[in-house]
Design an enzyme around this catalytic site. Sequence first.
Site, PDB file in Angstrom:
ATOM      1  N   LYS A  75       0.854  -1.196   0.000  1.00 48.06           N
ATOM      2  CA  LYS A  75       0.000   0.000   0.000  1.00 48.06           C
ATOM      3  C   LYS A  75       0.889   1.245   0.000  1.00 48.06           C
ATOM      4  CE  LYS A  75      -3.963   1.968   2.530  1.00 48.06           C
ATOM      5  NZ  LYS A  75      -4.847   1.810   3.703  1.00 48.06           N
ATOM      6  N   SER A 150      -9.644   1.952   2.654  1.00 47.40           N
ATOM      7  CA  SER A 150      -8.752   2.648   1.761  1.00 47.40           C
ATOM      8  C   SER A 150      -7.746   1.756   1.030  1.00 47.40           C
ATOM      9  CB  SER A 150      -7.984   3.697   2.557  1.00 47.40           C
ATOM     10  OG  SER A 150      -7.161   3.088   3.528  1.00 47.40           O
ATOM     11  N   SER A 174      -9.900  -0.267   6.870  1.00 48.27           N
ATOM     12  CA  SER A 174      -9.287  -0.102   5.550  1.00 48.27           C
ATOM     13  C   SER A 174      -8.643  -1.353   4.959  1.00 48.27           C
ATOM     14  CB  SER A 174      -8.248   1.022   5.592  1.00 48.27           C
ATOM     15  OG  SER A 174      -8.886   2.264   5.548  1.00 48.27           O
TER      16      SER A 174
END
Lengths: 486, 479
Positions: A75, A150, A174
């Site tokens: 990420k 996210s 997330s």
Amino acid sequence: MTNYLNLPVKEINELLKKKEIKVIDLINESFEKIEKNKDLNCFITLNKEEAIKTAEELDKKEVDSLLFGMPIIIKDNINTKNLRTTAASKMLENFIPIEDADVIKKIKDKNMIIIGKANMDEFAMGSSNQTSYFGPVKNPWNKTLVPGGSSGGCASSISSRIAPFALGSDTGGSIRQPASFCGIVGLKPTYGRVSRNGLIAFASSLDQIGPMTKNVYENALLLNEIVGPSNMDLTSIEREKEDFTRLIGEDIKGMKIAIPKFYMNENIDKEIREKLESVINILKENGCTIDYVDIAYIEQCVLLYQIIAMGEASSNLARFDGIRYGYSYENPKDFDDLYLKTRKIGFGSEVKRRIMIGSYLLSGDNANIYYNKALKIRNAVRNNFLKVFQDYDLIIGPTTTTKAYPLGKDLDDAVKSFLDDILTIPVNMAGLPGMSLPIGFGRCHLPIGMQIIAAPFNEAQIYKLGSFIEKTLNLDLEPKEGDKDE
Amino acid sequence: MSNYLKTIGIEVHVELKTNTKIFSNSTNGYGKSANSLTNLVDLGYPGTLPTLNKEVVNLAIKACKVLNCNIRREMYFDRKNYFYPDNPKNYQITQFRTPIGYDGYVEIEVDGKTKKIEIEEMHIEEDTCKSTHRKNVTLLDFNRAGVPLIEIVTKPCIETPEEAKLYIEKLRSLLLYADISDCKMEEGSMRCDANISVRKHKEDPFGTKVEIKNIGSINNVKLSLEKESLRQIELLDAGKTFKEQTRRFDNKTNDTVLMRVKETGNDYRYFPEPDIPKLVLTEEQIEKVINTIPLLPDERVKLYKEKNISDVNIKKLIQNKPLSDYLNTLLDSNIDFTVASNLLLGDISKYLNENEKNIYDTTLTKERFIDLVNKISDKTLTNKNVKDILDKLMEEETSIDEILKKSGIQNIKDKSLIEEIVEKIIDANPESVEDYINGHDRALKYLMGQIMKETKGTVNPQLASQTLQKSLEKRKILN
């Protein structure tokens, strides 16, 4: 194109060991799949050159572990040395870290290969990956839908079998929510389990890095490698080393499981509740006790989250001022002008919205009225969860209130996006480990996930139950060409 | 001008003498080239987190002890949020709600009376970076960013600029003595802000408060407060009012200058620092740290008085900590401390200053010093002898006796030998003896000169003089 990466990691590892395939074959497959799935917009930066170089070096070495040579997706809010790390923000569009995050050092030590930095909501603020400066990510099950957020890029690319492993981060859901929307397995470890050093902070007291994979066993494999205290993160906690796969395959008979009543309320998609009911029946049939319980304040957690996360975020993101790194407004009139313009142009609207609310919540007496009170209630929530764990091994429930929804929907409804997370946020509030795993499909063949929550540091129990459910349901979790268009 | 009562409160920031910074492992140093002592944590890079330097906590415990503060056993750090270029994270990590020390005091002597200056609280925080404004640019040096500080805040209990000065002096000597900070105001390792207001009567509410920022020297503490109180009194006497404000002391005009008028209270959006868990101090840790505190000035004064060291010398010793420390290692030995302190503060101190040396960099070991003091006490050595051989005493390893021999200083003390010499000189100078008997005192001086000449100065002058006088008196009676 090869499809080795669709195989279980154990089988890929066997092929590597028998020298039937090389690490470079896996890397090439990853990049071919990235190219093929370009429209999903999973990546912000690719690490192709470096990945190929590393693969070629590894191919001269002995295969020494299950993770050897495995492609991994990171990420884009986790610092990677010499590899651009943007947090999906214009503010860090050209930011190249000088040091690796602690977790990155660990996976590099295991000879895993970073293939790229995954798209995400800007500074991890969002639940649908639509706040990214680099554009939204799409759901591989249906490209008109959001992948969740996210960690949307991670979830979408694992679902597309671009790589077997990804590292996401979870502040209010997330990892788990996009895992649920994309039909993969994602775990948020106990707060303090994994070092946050090198994770670009959103809400320090909630953020935690965790593994995202296509199945439960592989999730535990990756967790094995990223845990452990760091002398660079005072909130990381020392624990005895353990093998998180050790309980996988054990009989679940006699396990005591609780379901918070709030987790089955009627605001939750009926299909999701039905799928969970069927899982409950399977568990009962296999000797588990299941009880519905009340957990006080659990329904208040979204409010607590908004206060705590936005308060902390407003302070954590203050460092982006255009002076030392990142985007900087050119030729400002004075310091105030530099701050104002840099932050006005460098941050997207959702980030600015949260900074403003957070600043307000900490202003003057508000810190006492809101933030400090929220911390108190949060403590109560944690204690209420711990009370449940005195009588139960695990808590289960759905991960989300809905399945993946269309891109563009509710974009301007700031409150609605938090409501997506009402079932995941309590876990962060209490600092507990929680995992989402797929339990079936709803209308239009959209994945549905369930959540398993354990007492602090009891991740191994989560994997035990999760792997049982996974094995029993035996779902086909690879999105097919046909699935992708409605 | 009417009489006004002054109310003064003082905030002092002190940089702690640690090896590394408070929240990172970069070196804590002064005077190094700009931005050479920084790392990603100090610069507030994304993804970096603070760690906590234990040395800082220990020095803060020490400071609590020497300032008579209560020591908090459980505490948190807080974030103070404000945007300024010298503040790399745009928040400062400090202790807002739970300062490590509280309710302390420092004693000062005012007109022969002891006064307690009460300390409200003492907390740990990080320093900001140093910014230098040049025309259109601002230069930032992050070497100072993250240097550990303690901030010491008094209650508004100081009544005169003189008291303020005495407080700062006392504070400085305490912190210096406990090895907490080097307290150099000129280098900024000790910085002082003062609040002052005036009112006519004790019963009146406090007057409008003015803060004087960054006062650069101890003398300026007094001077700036005197000037500022005068300014306020003149305004009030003229029937004028003024707003709460921040001023600075200008060295050139020797007066305070307005920096800004306080509009509303600053909103620093304090909240608990989530990156640093609760800090818990154990009794064991506190005790261990406190046991390492060296003797403080007041304790030293008491000890020196017991050793009959003169007040003048005591004062000088307290001002010279290295020499005082050196002397303290000798307190158990049976020597004449008047001689010892005179020697340390006189010739030795002069030598050290001229050669820019520390006493521990010389060859004057404890044993040699004791030997030296004893030789002076028993008149083996004269002050002149000491001056002559001082370089050797400080630079050579050989024993004092050896040095004396080599230098030809034999300082004859053997009574029979002295008597022998005295007799010889008396016999050789009958006229002078005659003069002495007839009451001419200068004959004594002449004869002494002859003795010194004869012995090339190696005789102990006092002993020789005594022997000579005795011998002459004998002849006087016999005559």
